[in-house]
Write a protein that holds these residues in place. Structure first.
Motif, mmCIF file in Angstrom:
data_model
loop_
_atom_site.group_PDB
_atom_site.id
_atom_site.type_symbol
_atom_site.label_atom_id
_atom_site.label_comp_id
_atom_site.label_asym_id
_atom_site.label_seq_id
_atom_site.Cartn_x
_atom_site.Cartn_y
_atom_site.Cartn_z
ATOM 1 N N ARG A 39 7.091 27.515 54.508
ATOM 2 C CA ARG A 39 7.262 28.832 55.118
ATOM 3 C C ARG A 39 8.377 29.618 54.407
ATOM 4 O O ARG A 39 8.260 30.831 54.190
ATOM 5 N N SER A 99 -0.583 29.025 54.342
ATOM 6 C CA SER A 99 -1.540 28.000 53.881
ATOM 7 C C SER A 99 -1.984 28.214 52.436
ATOM 8 O O SER A 99 -2.010 27.254 51.662
ATOM 9 N N ARG A 108 3.663 22.644 45.788
ATOM 10 C CA ARG A 108 3.672 21.319 46.437
ATOM 11 C C ARG A 108 4.559 20.344 45.656
ATOM 12 O O ARG A 108 5.327 19.592 46.228
ATOM 13 N N ARG A 129 1.858 17.728 56.707
ATOM 14 C CA ARG A 129 0.412 17.508 56.565
ATOM 15 C C ARG A 129 0.103 16.333 55.631
ATOM 16 O O ARG A 129 -0.957 15.732 55.704
ATOM 17 N N ASP A 130 1.046 16.050 54.723
ATOM 18 C CA ASP A 130 0.796 15.021 53.693
ATOM 19 C C ASP A 130 1.938 14.010 53.646
ATOM 20 O O ASP A 130 2.169 13.390 52.623
ATOM 21 N N ARG A 179 -5.900 28.162 59.229
ATOM 22 C CA ARG A 179 -4.937 27.280 58.556
ATOM 23 C C ARG A 179 -5.439 25.837 58.524
ATOM 24 O O ARG A 179 -5.319 25.155 57.515
ATOM 25 N N ARG A 186 -8.134 21.946 51.000
ATOM 26 C CA ARG A 186 -7.553 22.268 49.688
ATOM 27 C C ARG A 186 -7.685 21.047 48.763
ATOM 28 O O ARG A 186 -7.750 19.895 49.230
HETATM 29 O O1 DC Z 1 3.866 22.814 60.231
HETATM 30 P P1 DC Z 1 3.736 24.322 59.956
HETATM 31 O O2 DC Z 1 2.636 24.968 60.736
HETATM 32 O O3 DC Z 1 5.026 25.038 60.088
HETATM 33 O O4 DC Z 1 3.316 24.395 58.416
HETATM 34 C C1 DC Z 1 3.091 25.620 57.777
HETATM 35 C C2 DC Z 1 2.053 25.463 56.675
HETATM 36 O O5 DC Z 1 2.594 24.682 55.608
HETATM 37 C C3 DC Z 1 0.764 24.786 57.104
HETATM 38 O O6 DC Z 1 -0.259 25.723 57.339
HETATM 39 C C4 DC Z 1 0.414 23.896 55.961
HETATM 40 C C5 DC Z 1 1.629 23.799 55.109
HETATM 41 N N1 DC Z 1 2.202 22.446 55.026
HETATM 42 C C6 DC Z 1 1.731 21.607 54.058
HETATM 43 O O7 DC Z 1 0.809 21.966 53.336
HETATM 44 N N2 DC Z 1 2.288 20.392 53.877
HETATM 45 C C7 DC Z 1 3.288 19.975 54.659
HETATM 46 N N3 DC Z 1 3.830 18.778 54.449
HETATM 47 C C8 DC Z 1 3.765 20.817 55.699
HETATM 48 C C9 DC Z 1 3.181 22.058 55.864
#
Ligand code: DC
Length: 227
Positions: A39, A99, A108, A129-130, A179, A186
């Protein structure tokens, strides 16, 4: 007592950060909201009018971006180049672009490297997410959090309302599903459940109940380290 790494992954707005924060507090561990980092990068691109298509400019921007977290009286705050951006990074404007930004491989790579550095001493709870699949594939405890999409949309809607942000429920619902779709489809490290993750569906659980489930798992894994 040996410290472990706890990786928490899941869809948008399913209570990952709330759980991660509470778990870190209960265990006296560090807490990292990795989404806040994506973010913050997104906010930087918006403020500097850098398009998500302009990979060369993004690569340059990544060299100029410094993200850190600091505990404040209202909880953990995210700082971008020394400025507290915690409130700005939660806006719908950032949510709508984050996203696509998080799907860019160079973004990343830069974030994952910093996240891995934060875990070298263990004793950390990180949500994203990962985290269990890419950042800490050897984490001692991996939790995959899920909840009914409608329940998630309502929770996020109430959260934004409480912060005084004027949004329609429909807008929140669409943003979450958009999202979730981008994050899980992806090419680079998509959101998916790690094979060895424990699933926590919190649709019908309150915050204390979900914390208790996770805390039991954590204690079990921590004790297993000592043996
Ligand atoms: O957890 P969040 O909703 O604040 O995350 C924002 C965006 O960041 C989410 O849409 C996907 C991305 N994200 C990611 O790709 N990998 C992560 N480890 C954390 C978040």
């Amino acid at each position: 007592m040996k410290k472990i790494i706890i990786a928490i992954d899941g869809f948008s707005s399913c209570g990952k950060s709330t759980l991660a924060k509470a778990l870190a507090k209960a265990l006296n561990y560090g807490f990292v909201d990795s989404g806040a980092m994506y973010r913050a990068v997104t906010l930087f691109l918006i403020e500097n009018r850098i398009s998500v298509q302009n990979i060369a400019a993004i690569e340059q921007a990544l060299n100029e971006i410094q993200i850190r977290f600091q505990a404040g009286s209202t909880g953990n705050r995210t700082y971008l180049n020394g400025v507290d951006v915690e409130d700005k990074i939660r806006s719908m404007q950032v949510s709508e672009l984050v996203s696509p930004v998080a799907a860019i491989p160079i973004v990343r790579r830069a974030m994952v490297r910093q996240q891995q550095e934060m875990g070298t001493e263990k004793g950390i709870v990180m949500d994203g997410r990962d985290i269990g699949t890419v950042v800490f594939p050897d984490a001692e405890l991996k939790i995959f959090v899920t909840a009914d999409p409608e329940v998630r949309a309502h929770r996020r809607f109430l959260e934004l309302q409480q912060k005084g942000q004027e949004v329609a429920l429909e807008e929140v619902r669409n943003n979450l599903s958009e999202r979730d779709h981008i994050d899980s489809t992806r090419a680079d490290s998509p959101l998916k459940q790690a094979e060895d993750a424990l699933v926590l569906d919190n649709t019908d659980l309150n915050q204390e109940e979900q914390l208790q489930v996770a805390l039991d798992w954590a204690q079990e894994r921590i004790q297993a380290q000592v043996l």
